[in-house]
Design an enzyme around this catalytic site. Structure first.
Site, PDB file in Angstrom:
ATOM      1  N   LEU A  32       0.840  -1.263   0.007  1.00 61.19           N
ATOM      2  CA  LEU A  32      -0.061   0.096  -0.029  1.00 61.19           C
ATOM      3  C   LEU A  32       0.926   1.159   0.047  1.00 61.19           C
ATOM      4  O   LEU A  32       1.869   1.327   0.326  1.00 61.19           O
ATOM      5  CB  LEU A  32      -0.706  -0.042   1.121  1.00 61.19           C
ATOM      6  CG  LEU A  32      -2.076  -1.053   1.317  1.00 61.19           C
ATOM      7  CD1 LEU A  32      -2.648  -1.178   2.775  1.00 61.19           C
ATOM      8  CD2 LEU A  32      -3.088  -0.707   0.404  1.00 61.19           C
ATOM      9  N   GLY A  36       6.250   1.506   3.189  1.00 60.85           N
ATOM     10  CA  GLY A  36       7.627   1.429   3.521  1.00 60.85           C
ATOM     11  C   GLY A  36       8.480   0.941   2.247  1.00 60.85           C
ATOM     12  O   GLY A  36       9.723   0.707   2.474  1.00 60.85           O
ATOM     13  N   SER A  38       9.595   2.432  -0.805  1.00 62.80           N
ATOM     14  CA  SER A  38      10.985   3.153  -1.005  1.00 62.80           C
ATOM     15  C   SER A  38      12.053   3.143   0.042  1.00 62.80           C
ATOM     16  O   SER A  38      13.118   3.236  -0.419  1.00 62.80           O
ATOM     17  CB  SER A  38      10.461   4.765  -1.182  1.00 62.80           C
ATOM     18  OG  SER A  38       9.432   4.876  -2.227  1.00 62.80           O
ATOM     19  N   SER A 105       1.988  -1.464  -7.407  1.00 63.17           N
ATOM     20  CA  SER A 105       1.627  -2.606  -8.142  1.00 63.17           C
ATOM     21  C   SER A 105       0.416  -3.271  -7.489  1.00 63.17           C
ATOM     22  O   SER A 105       0.517  -4.430  -7.064  1.00 63.17           O
ATOM     23  CB  SER A 105       2.843  -3.469  -8.463  1.00 63.17           C
ATOM     24  OG  SER A 105       3.825  -3.688  -7.585  1.00 63.17           O
TER      25      SER A 105
HETATM   26  N1  LIG Z   1      10.026  -0.148   8.814  1.00 59.70           N
HETATM   27  C1  LIG Z   1       9.466   1.057   9.185  1.00 59.70           C
HETATM   28  N2  LIG Z   1       8.930   1.314  10.341  1.00 59.70           N
HETATM   29  C2  LIG Z   1       8.365   2.554  10.644  1.00 59.70           C
HETATM   30  N3  LIG Z   1       8.205   3.505   9.611  1.00 59.70           N
HETATM   31  C3  LIG Z   1       8.496   3.302   8.555  1.00 59.70           C
HETATM   32  C4  LIG Z   1       9.154   2.149   8.083  1.00 59.70           C
HETATM   33  N4  LIG Z   1       9.649   2.066   6.809  1.00 59.70           N
HETATM   34  C5  LIG Z   1       9.221   3.171   6.184  1.00 59.70           C
HETATM   35  N5  LIG Z   1       8.711   3.915   7.166  1.00 59.70           N
HETATM   36  C6  LIG Z   1       8.049   5.450   7.187  1.00 59.70           C
HETATM   37  O1  LIG Z   1       6.874   5.340   6.334  1.00 59.70           O
HETATM   38  C7  LIG Z   1       6.823   6.359   5.627  1.00 59.70           C
HETATM   39  C8  LIG Z   1       6.316   5.739   4.201  1.00 59.70           C
HETATM   40  O2  LIG Z   1       7.462   5.236   3.859  1.00 59.70           O
HETATM   41  P1  LIG Z   1       7.973   4.970   2.110  1.00 59.70           P
HETATM   42  O3  LIG Z   1       7.782   6.414   1.416  1.00 59.70           O
HETATM   43  O4  LIG Z   1       8.920   4.089   1.997  1.00 59.70           O
HETATM   44  O5  LIG Z   1       6.445   4.185   1.735  1.00 59.70           O
HETATM   45  P2  LIG Z   1       6.271   3.700   0.228  1.00 59.70           P
HETATM   46  O6  LIG Z   1       5.600   2.431   0.090  1.00 59.70           O
HETATM   47  O7  LIG Z   1       7.239   3.926  -0.746  1.00 59.70           O
HETATM   48  O8  LIG Z   1       5.119   4.768  -0.091  1.00 59.70           O
HETATM   49  P3  LIG Z   1       4.386   5.278  -1.641  1.00 59.70           P
HETATM   50  O9  LIG Z   1       3.780   4.041  -1.983  1.00 59.70           O
HETATM   51  O10 LIG Z   1       3.467   6.351  -1.398  1.00 59.70           O
HETATM   52  O11 LIG Z   1       5.404   5.706  -2.333  1.00 59.70           O
HETATM   53  C9  LIG Z   1       7.901   7.321   5.659  1.00 59.70           C
HETATM   54  O12 LIG Z   1       7.712   8.307   6.431  1.00 59.70           O
HETATM   55  C10 LIG Z   1       8.762   6.175   6.173  1.00 59.70           C
HETATM   56  O13 LIG Z   1       9.711   6.996   6.987  1.00 59.70           O
HETATM   57 MG   LIG Z   2       7.552   5.203  -2.478  1.00 60.75          MG
END
Ligand SMILES: Nc1ncnc2c1ncn2[C@@H]1O[C@H](COP(=O)(O)OP(=O)(O)OP(=O)(O)O)[C@@H](O)[C@H]1O
Ligand SMILES: [Mg+2]
Length: 193
Positions: A32, A36, A38, A105
């Site tokens: 989603l 997390g 990226s 995806s």
């Molecule tokens: N393992 C984790 N534990 C806690 N917080 C996290 C963790 N991984 C990521 N985050 C935090 O969660 C938020 C979302 O992470 P990220 O941007 O990596 O998500 P994403 O899946 O890439 O989202 P999007 O689909 O919108 O690009 C960020 O603020 C990040 O710092």
């Molecule tokens: Mg992302």
């Protein structure tokens, strides 16, 4: 496309990988928005490169600035976005660079097509499901997407008013309790296998 022929490689993948001391596969992170992807992709990329392995992150958001600009968020455009990411990852992996795809995806079909593209061609494909609950993604919400969806300013947000199909048989499932460091270690181990 009868007028387009396939130009065979002058150099085999095996010879390329041997000569350049490379070995590659694709890591495909799905989940989603805010789950997390990226963050994990960047950490895996950093760990691999610091260990001397060529790796490159293909982030859905960044691809939309370039090769996928012009695509929107209709089902057809989302499909095409995923298809292009799969094709690019396949090229990277073939070239010997570990491709780390970070892309919502949402549809099993699209992910399956990317997998088949790799596996048919003898390239590894590691599907990693970021199994972060919707409530946690919405709590993090760094891009304010969930907030804007609640306010009616964004529609078609995956997990809110657009579907996310949970992977049925991913190679890895990553839950938030694991933490980033152990998540990276799991991905590296899966790659090593
Ligand atoms: N393992 C984790 N534990 C806690 N917080 C996290 C963790 N991984 C990521 N985050 C935090 O969660 C938020 C979302 O992470 P990220 O941007 O990596 O998500 P994403 O899946 O890439 O989202 P999007 O689909 O919108 O690009 C960020 O603020 C990040 O710092
Ligand atoms: Mg992302």
């Amino acid at each position: 496309m009868a007028e387009v022929t396939w130009e065979p490689a002058a150099l085999s993948r095996a010879e390329r990988w041997r000569a350049l001391d490379l070995r590659a596969a694709t890591v495909w992170l799905t989940g989603l928005p805010g789950s997390g992807k990226s963050t994990l992709a960047g950490a895996v990329e950093t760990a691999l490169v610091r260990a001397g392995r060529p790796a490159y992150r293909l982030d859905g958001d960044n691809l939309r600035h370039g090769i996928c600009s012009g695509l929107g968020f209709s089902s057809a455009d989302r499909d095409e976005n995923v298809r292009r990411a799969g094709e690019i990852a396949h090229l990277f992996a073939d070239a010997g660079v570990i491709a780390i795809v970070a892309l919502v995806s949402p549809f099993a079909d699209g992910r399956q097509r990317a997998r088949e593209l790799h596996e048919r061609d003898g390239l590894g494909f590691i599907e990693v499901f970021l199994d972060t609950p919707l409530s946690e993604c919405a709590r993090r919400d760094p891009k304010h997407l969930y907030e804007r969806a609640r306010a009616g300013e964004v529609t078609g947000l995956t997990g809110v008013d657009a579907p996310y199909e949970t992977p049925a048989a991913p190679e890895l499932v990553i839950r938030p309790a694991l933490g980033l460091e152990r998540s990276v270690a799991l991905v590296l181990r899966a790659l090593a296998e």
